[in-house]
Design a protein around this motif. Structure first.
Motif, PDB file in Angstrom:
ATOM      1  N   GLU A 101       0.846  -1.193   0.000  1.00 23.55           N
ATOM      2  CA  GLU A 101       0.000   0.000   0.000  1.00 23.55           C
ATOM      3  C   GLU A 101       0.881   1.243   0.000  1.00 23.55           C
ATOM      4  O   GLU A 101       1.765   1.392   0.833  1.00 23.55           O
ATOM      5  CB  GLU A 101      -0.887  -0.026   1.255  1.00 23.55           C
ATOM      6  N   SER A 102       0.627   2.134  -0.948  1.00 25.55           N
ATOM      7  CA  SER A 102       1.336   3.415  -0.990  1.00 25.55           C
ATOM      8  C   SER A 102       0.296   4.512  -0.752  1.00 25.55           C
ATOM      9  O   SER A 102      -0.905   4.242  -0.768  1.00 25.55           O
ATOM     10  CB  SER A 102       1.997   3.608  -2.368  1.00 25.55           C
ATOM     11  N   PRO A 103       0.741   5.750  -0.573  1.00 27.53           N
ATOM     12  CA  PRO A 103      -0.216   6.847  -0.379  1.00 27.53           C
ATOM     13  C   PRO A 103      -1.138   7.067  -1.584  1.00 27.53           C
ATOM     14  O   PRO A 103      -2.154   7.732  -1.463  1.00 27.53           O
ATOM     15  CB  PRO A 103       0.676   8.072  -0.169  1.00 27.53           C
ATOM     16  N   ILE A 104      -0.787   6.484  -2.743  1.00 26.79           N
ATOM     17  CA  ILE A 104      -1.617   6.681  -3.929  1.00 26.79           C
ATOM     18  C   ILE A 104      -2.072   5.352  -4.516  1.00 26.79           C
ATOM     19  O   ILE A 104      -2.250   5.208  -5.722  1.00 26.79           O
ATOM     20  CB  ILE A 104      -0.904   7.557  -4.990  1.00 26.79           C
ATOM     21  N   GLY A 105      -2.280   4.383  -3.656  1.00 26.07           N
ATOM     22  CA  GLY A 105      -2.814   3.101  -4.100  1.00 26.07           C
ATOM     23  C   GLY A 105      -1.817   1.966  -3.985  1.00 26.07           C
ATOM     24  O   GLY A 105      -0.655   2.166  -3.644  1.00 26.07           O
ATOM     25  N   ILE A 106      -2.298   0.783  -4.294  1.00 24.06           N
ATOM     26  CA  ILE A 106      -1.474  -0.419  -4.210  1.00 24.06           C
ATOM     27  C   ILE A 106      -0.464  -0.422  -5.353  1.00 24.06           C
ATOM     28  O   ILE A 106      -0.804  -0.133  -6.497  1.00 24.06           O
ATOM     29  CB  ILE A 106      -2.355  -1.677  -4.236  1.00 24.06           C
ATOM     30  N   ILE A 107       0.776  -0.727  -5.011  1.00 25.86           N
ATOM     31  CA  ILE A 107       1.840  -0.838  -6.003  1.00 25.86           C
ATOM     32  C   ILE A 107       2.252  -2.298  -6.084  1.00 25.86           C
ATOM     33  O   ILE A 107       2.420  -2.970  -5.061  1.00 25.86           O
ATOM     34  CB  ILE A 107       3.040   0.051  -5.634  1.00 25.86           C
ATOM     35  N   GLU A 108       2.404  -2.764  -7.333  1.00 17.84           N
ATOM     36  CA  GLU A 108       2.795  -4.141  -7.589  1.00 17.84           C
ATOM     37  C   GLU A 108       4.229  -4.153  -8.117  1.00 17.84           C
ATOM     38  O   GLU A 108       4.556  -3.412  -9.041  1.00 17.84           O
ATOM     39  CB  GLU A 108       1.842  -4.724  -8.629  1.00 17.84           C
ATOM     40  N   ILE A 109       5.060  -4.974  -7.500  1.00 15.52           N
ATOM     41  CA  ILE A 109       6.451  -5.137  -7.923  1.00 15.52           C
ATOM     42  C   ILE A 109       6.608  -6.561  -8.449  1.00 15.52           C
ATOM     43  O   ILE A 109       6.200  -7.513  -7.776  1.00 15.52           O
ATOM     44  CB  ILE A 109       7.423  -4.937  -6.729  1.00 15.52           C
ATOM     45  N   VAL A 110       7.197  -6.696  -9.629  1.00 17.70           N
ATOM     46  CA  VAL A 110       7.484  -8.018 -10.190  1.00 17.70           C
ATOM     47  C   VAL A 110       8.970  -8.056 -10.510  1.00 17.70           C
ATOM     48  O   VAL A 110       9.524  -7.097 -11.069  1.00 17.70           O
ATOM     49  CB  VAL A 110       6.651  -8.298 -11.463  1.00 17.70           C
ATOM     50  N   GLY A 111       9.609  -9.158 -10.137  1.00 16.08           N
ATOM     51  CA  GLY A 111      11.028  -9.281 -10.419  1.00 16.08           C
ATOM     52  C   GLY A 111      11.501 -10.722 -10.359  1.00 16.08           C
ATOM     53  O   GLY A 111      10.735 -11.624 -10.027  1.00 16.08           O
ATOM     54  N   THR A 112      12.770 -10.885 -10.668  1.00 11.28           N
ATOM     55  CA  THR A 112      13.418 -12.190 -10.565  1.00 11.28           C
ATOM     56  C   THR A 112      14.227 -12.179  -9.268  1.00 11.28           C
ATOM     57  O   THR A 112      14.131 -11.230  -8.482  1.00 11.28           O
ATOM     58  CB  THR A 112      14.376 -12.424 -11.759  1.00 11.28           C
ATOM     59  N   ASP A 113      15.080 -13.175  -9.090  1.00  9.36           N
ATOM     60  CA  ASP A 113      15.958 -13.185  -7.922  1.00  9.36           C
ATOM     61  C   ASP A 113      17.025 -12.093  -8.033  1.00  9.36           C
ATOM     62  O   ASP A 113      17.609 -11.694  -7.038  1.00  9.36           O
ATOM     63  CB  ASP A 113      16.649 -14.550  -7.768  1.00  9.36           C
ATOM     64  N   GLU A 114      17.270 -11.612  -9.261  1.00  6.56           N
ATOM     65  CA  GLU A 114      18.375 -10.668  -9.501  1.00  6.56           C
ATOM     66  C   GLU A 114      17.947  -9.235  -9.795  1.00  6.56           C
ATOM     67  O   GLU A 114      18.715  -8.307  -9.573  1.00  6.56           O
ATOM     68  CB  GLU A 114      19.232 -11.133 -10.698  1.00  6.56           C
ATOM     69  N   ALA A 115      16.752  -9.036 -10.375  1.00  5.15           N
ATOM     70  CA  ALA A 115      16.408  -7.690 -10.847  1.00  5.15           C
ATOM     71  C   ALA A 115      14.905  -7.462 -10.847  1.00  5.15           C
ATOM     72  O   ALA A 115      14.114  -8.398 -10.923  1.00  5.15           O
ATOM     73  CB  ALA A 115      16.960  -7.484 -12.257  1.00  5.15           C
ATOM     74  N   ILE A 116      14.532  -6.184 -10.806  1.00  8.75           N
ATOM     75  CA  ILE A 116      13.130  -5.773 -10.887  1.00  8.75           C
ATOM     76  C   ILE A 116      12.747  -5.668 -12.360  1.00  8.75           C
ATOM     77  O   ILE A 116      13.484  -5.091 -13.161  1.00  8.75           O
ATOM     78  CB  ILE A 116      12.929  -4.410 -10.179  1.00  8.75           C
ATOM     79  N   LEU A 117      11.593  -6.215 -12.716  1.00  9.61           N
ATOM     80  CA  LEU A 117      11.110  -6.171 -14.092  1.00  9.61           C
ATOM     81  C   LEU A 117       9.997  -5.137 -14.268  1.00  9.61           C
ATOM     82  O   LEU A 117       9.882  -4.523 -15.315  1.00  9.61           O
ATOM     83  CB  LEU A 117      10.585  -7.544 -14.527  1.00  9.61           C
TER      84      LEU A 117
END
Length: 163
Positions: free
Chosen positions: A10-26
């Motif tokens: 949850e952020s101040p402007i809504g839910i943020i979705e993070i997708v990544g691998t073991d090494e990097a954010i996609l």
């Protein structure tokens, strides 16, 4: 191919979705969901944990630059545009035309706008800092109210820093 991980917070402007691998954010994107289905867990890779932490620090006004590894997949032109976006200073805005000039394609303003709209790394590749030549806020995949909030947040934090 390494395993994909997803986390929401949850952020101040809504839910943020993070997708990544073991090494990097996609990708980092705004979700229109009303509840979190994938909270951070002890099994989440360090890069995902670091990304969420850095974003939370950003929203608290404690971070101006991001230091997490990320992967951008796109055309050569799109990657040039996204790299140019990361050079736009915190709390400042530039026009699509200025980015077109920065990537050596002065007439490619529409193509810059198109590349901007395909940016999958909201906030850390700051497409919210790009505005129309007339100074108006224009298109933002995360919605214009969010774009305005992010710019106001950065300006307020920067002003506090200089006091």
């Amino acid at each position: 191919m390494s395993h994909l991980h997803q986390v929401e917070f949850e952020s101040p402007i809504g839910i943020i979705e993070i997708v990544g691998t073991d090494e990097a954010i996609l990708s980092i994107s705004f979700s229109e969901k009303s509840e979190i289905n994938y909270p951070i867990s002890p099994d989440s890779p360090q890069v995902i944990t670091d990304c969420q932490q850095q974003l939370e620090e950003y929203f608290k006004g404690q971070r101006m630059k991001f230091t997490i590894p990320f992967l951008s997949t796109g055309t050569e032109f799109q990657r040039k545009v996204w790299t140019a976006l990361t050079d736009v200073p915190y709390a400042e805005t530039v026009s699509y035309g200025a980015i077109a000039k920065a990537v050596g394609s002065e007439k490619a303003v529409r193509a810059v706008g198109n590349a901007n709209s395909k940016n999958k790394l909201s906030i850390i590749v700051p497409c919210h800092r790009i505005i129309g030549a007339n100074g108006k806020l224009t298109g933002y995949a995360g919605t214009l109210p969010r774009k305005e909030w992010l710019l106001d947040h950065e300006k307020a934090y920067k002003e506090n820093q200089s006091k």
